[in-house]
Design an enzyme around this catalytic site. Sequence first.
Site, PDB file in Angstrom:
ATOM      1  N   GLU A   1      28.348  40.804  54.542  1.00 19.16           N
ATOM      2  CA  GLU A   1      26.994  40.990  55.061  1.00 19.16           C
ATOM      3  C   GLU A   1      25.906  40.735  54.007  1.00 19.16           C
ATOM      4  O   GLU A   1      25.098  41.615  53.726  1.00 19.16           O
ATOM      5  CB  GLU A   1      26.862  42.413  55.634  1.00 19.16           C
ATOM      6  CG  GLU A   1      27.825  42.664  56.768  1.00 19.16           C
ATOM      7  CD  GLU A   1      27.773  44.089  57.311  1.00 19.16           C
ATOM      8  OE1 GLU A   1      27.905  44.234  58.541  1.00 19.16           O
ATOM      9  OE2 GLU A   1      27.603  45.051  56.521  1.00 19.16           O
TER      10      GLU A   1
HETATM   11  C1  ACM Z   1      31.929  46.099  56.686  1.00 16.80           C
HETATM   12  O1  ACM Z   1      32.236  46.886  57.604  1.00 16.80           O
HETATM   13  N1  ACM Z   1      30.695  45.681  56.540  1.00 16.80           N
HETATM   14  C2  ACM Z   1      32.933  45.617  55.757  1.00 16.80           C
END
Ligand code: ACM
EC number: 3.2.1.52
Length: 546
Positions: free
Chosen positions: A338
């Site tokens: 992310e």
């Molecule tokens: C995650 O749950 N962002 C690895």
Amino acid sequence: MKNTLLIALCIIVSACSNKYAKVINAEADYHIIPKPTSLKISEGRFLLDKNTVITAETALENEGQYLSEMLSTISGKSIPFSKETQGNILLKLDETIENNEGYTLSVSYNQITITGKTSAGVFYGIQTLSQLIPLPATASNTQTEVSIPATSIVDSPKFVYRGMHLDVARHFFPVSFVKKYIDILAMHKMNTFHWHLTEDQGWRIEIKKYPKLTSIGSIRKETIVGHGNTWNKPDVKYDGKPYGGFYTQEDIKEVVAYAETRHITIIPEIELPGHSLAAITAYPELGNTGEQYEVGKRWGVFPEIYAPSEETFKFLEDVLTEVIALFPSKLIHIGGDEAPKKQWEASKLAQDIIKREGLKDEHELQSYFIRRIEKFLNSKGRNIIGWDEILEGGLAPNATVMSWRGEKGGIQAAKMHHNVVMTPTRFCYFDFYQTKDRTNEPLAIGGNTSVEQVYSYNPLPKELTKEEQKYILGAQANVWTEYIKTPEQVEYMVLPRLTALSEVVWSSYETKDWNDFQTRLIHLTKRYEALGLNYAKHSLEIKTEK
Ligand code: ACM
């Protein structure tokens, strides 16, 4: 000859005079999770009494002491560990056991023997033994005699990686609880604790060279109230209370040493290039804009990520140098998930590096970023593990992939002959609700992962050949703590789902049986209660929810 006869006679006489020698045990006396590879029910029980002594060779001193404390607590008697006396509980090593973590456990009315290839195997034998011991006495149920049913067990784990994660950044958990969490893992024969130490909302590990990481980066001004998906709505509310906490390096050493005695490897996670707002707030020069931000006070993904500058690499290498001095783990988690690329798209520095290095786009820039970190860690004898986004733009040569957005990333990595840890959200996200009916549930991030769903998981995807499946090291569940504020709530979210996961990663998939597991689980919950563990009781009542 005479002596042999005499000894045999003594054994017979003592067996006849020992009221525990011929006891017929019930099947219910052998409820063990995770299910052992093989277990034989025998006649007789071993009585813990004032003559009980544990003996172990020097290499098993830790296990001897651990067992001594455990048995003394349970029986209310002092059960000593001695290296000299030949005791009636024997801990041994045996090179010929095939699996590094495998063990055998034999209990008869007058002798207990636990044999492991390594001290880890002996430790798992002790965990199994602990589940054979009837529950400890309570105020209302004073047990005067504690006896253990006779058995012969041969056991070893299916997977080498059996992990649990804990996010201590969204909410902070004290050392005392982290140790309790490690004990919960050990009781389930899990061997890896993934400690998620840095985030947008807080930096939680002391780094001596960069004191502002904790003096500024560990404290957020306030925290969003209610569900995080309200953050860009007009009625968003914050609680107005500063929130913080971090572990000193002494704390970390204490936890690492504690975990070692429980045969648990701690993998620290230092997130990069995203989820790094707390660090960029402490040191704005590490960001792409030079702006003074504030430590994250809402949940979700933030646009601020590290600049791919030499200054950032120097910083991260310094941080990782301190981290690897604290953590002996071969694998170091570098995050990688992310990381929005908007800031890199707008950054001259980032675009210049893309040109200079002949990279195609910002994804390849992230891959360049991670490869540099990998090269540094490899030069120190460590390897990286990262979330499956590290596949985007090209996987670093020696990286292990943690597959969380389903199994796709893990499958892709295994086909490329990279090691993989499976942690798909559908089966392994313990921050999800445990039941479909949410009326009596504490607020959670969303989703639904029932105990049965966890139990049904097979970390070896059908899409892989037998050869490729060898790259699947095992599985892990994640405990993200945006909505989990207290140790009691962590326990509630983790139990009994962790118990189901322990059988997924330890026991054979072919012999899995949900009904049989439920019977053993209900039995184990009494042990949770005796150990003062909070668990989701109602999740056991919902038997077939998907
Ligand atoms: C995650 O749950 N962002 C690895």
